[in-house]
Design a protein around this motif. Structure first.
Motif, mmCIF file in Angstrom:
data_model
loop_
_atom_site.group_PDB
_atom_site.id
_atom_site.type_symbol
_atom_site.label_atom_id
_atom_site.label_comp_id
_atom_site.label_asym_id
_atom_site.label_seq_id
_atom_site.Cartn_x
_atom_site.Cartn_y
_atom_site.Cartn_z
ATOM 1 N N MET A 1 33.663 -69.298 -80.157
ATOM 2 C CA MET A 1 32.598 -70.276 -80.083
ATOM 3 C C MET A 1 31.368 -69.718 -80.798
ATOM 4 O O MET A 1 31.016 -68.565 -80.638
ATOM 5 N N THR A 2 30.709 -70.560 -81.556
ATOM 6 C CA THR A 2 29.508 -70.161 -82.279
ATOM 7 C C THR A 2 28.287 -70.375 -81.398
ATOM 8 O O THR A 2 28.099 -71.439 -80.823
ATOM 9 N N LYS A 3 27.462 -69.345 -81.290
ATOM 10 C CA LYS A 3 26.229 -69.446 -80.514
ATOM 11 C C LYS A 3 25.137 -70.027 -81.404
ATOM 12 O O LYS A 3 24.928 -69.588 -82.526
ATOM 13 N N ILE A 4 24.449 -71.029 -80.903
ATOM 14 C CA ILE A 4 23.350 -71.637 -81.652
ATOM 15 C C ILE A 4 22.199 -70.641 -81.739
ATOM 16 O O ILE A 4 21.762 -70.093 -80.724
ATOM 17 N N GLU A 5 21.736 -70.406 -82.945
ATOM 18 C CA GLU A 5 20.629 -69.483 -83.170
ATOM 19 C C GLU A 5 19.280 -70.179 -83.095
ATOM 20 O O GLU A 5 18.281 -69.567 -82.722
ATOM 21 N N ARG A 119 34.368 -80.784 -92.421
ATOM 22 C CA ARG A 119 34.218 -79.347 -92.098
ATOM 23 C C ARG A 119 32.834 -79.032 -91.550
ATOM 24 O O ARG A 119 32.665 -78.075 -90.793
ATOM 25 N N THR A 120 31.814 -79.820 -91.945
ATOM 26 C CA THR A 120 30.442 -79.466 -91.584
ATOM 27 C C THR A 120 29.812 -80.343 -90.512
ATOM 28 O O THR A 120 28.868 -79.916 -89.852
ATOM 29 N N PRO A 122 28.800 -81.782 -87.150
ATOM 30 C CA PRO A 122 28.898 -81.225 -85.802
ATOM 31 C C PRO A 122 29.857 -81.974 -84.876
ATOM 32 O O PRO A 122 30.532 -81.356 -84.051
ATOM 33 N N LYS A 125 33.287 -80.847 -85.864
ATOM 34 C CA LYS A 125 33.517 -79.488 -85.350
ATOM 35 C C LYS A 125 33.815 -79.512 -83.859
ATOM 36 O O LYS A 125 34.686 -78.789 -83.376
#
Length: 138
Positions: A1-5, A119-120, A122, A125
């Motif tokens: 999982m990608t963490k939102i920066e 692919r991009t 949200p 995703k």
């Protein structure tokens, strides 16, 4: 999982009554009645709302993909989103179809834009690997 920066925006809503209720955003820009699919009652249902949100976001992702190629999306760009609510065994599931209209753009380029947007985006995703999604060029 990608963490939102960095959080760019947070949508806030309050829903009461579930599929027979109402939803309202904290800024009141969204204030709608909800009804179960096929009930004939006034109001939208969660599947319609999801389809609207995803298609709007997908058009934004198409614009980013086009911008990388230094082309503009046609003003008539459209995404017809269909979100199915179904059952498998005793569980509920979603499936979706996105039909993308890019009039005036050559089909190979249009398909490349659609794939990059998928692919991009949200929403794409978030659903990847979780629901069946079919992408089509209109």
């Amino acid at each position: 999982m990608t963490k939102i920066e960095k959080v760019l925006y947070t949508g806030r809503t309050r829903t009461t009554g579930g599929r027979d209720g109402a939803a309202r955003s904290d800024d009141a820009a969204l204030d709608i009645r909800l009804s179960p699919p096929g009930s004939g009652k006034p109001g939208s249902n969660p599947e319609q709302l999801f389809a609207a949100g995803w298609s709007a976001c997908f058009i934004g992702a198409l614009g980013l993909a086009a911008g990388k190629r230094k082309i503009r999306l046609p003003a008539e760009t459209a995404v017809d989103a269909e979100v199915d609510l179904g059952m498998a065994g005793e569980g509920y599931f979603l499936a979706a179809r996105l039909t993308v209209g890019l009039p005036g753009i050559e089909p190979d380029l249009a398909c490349a834009l659609i794939e990059e947007a998928h692919r991009t985006c949200p929403y794409s995703k978030a659903t990847r690997g979780n629901i069946d999604v079919v992408l089509r060029l209109a």
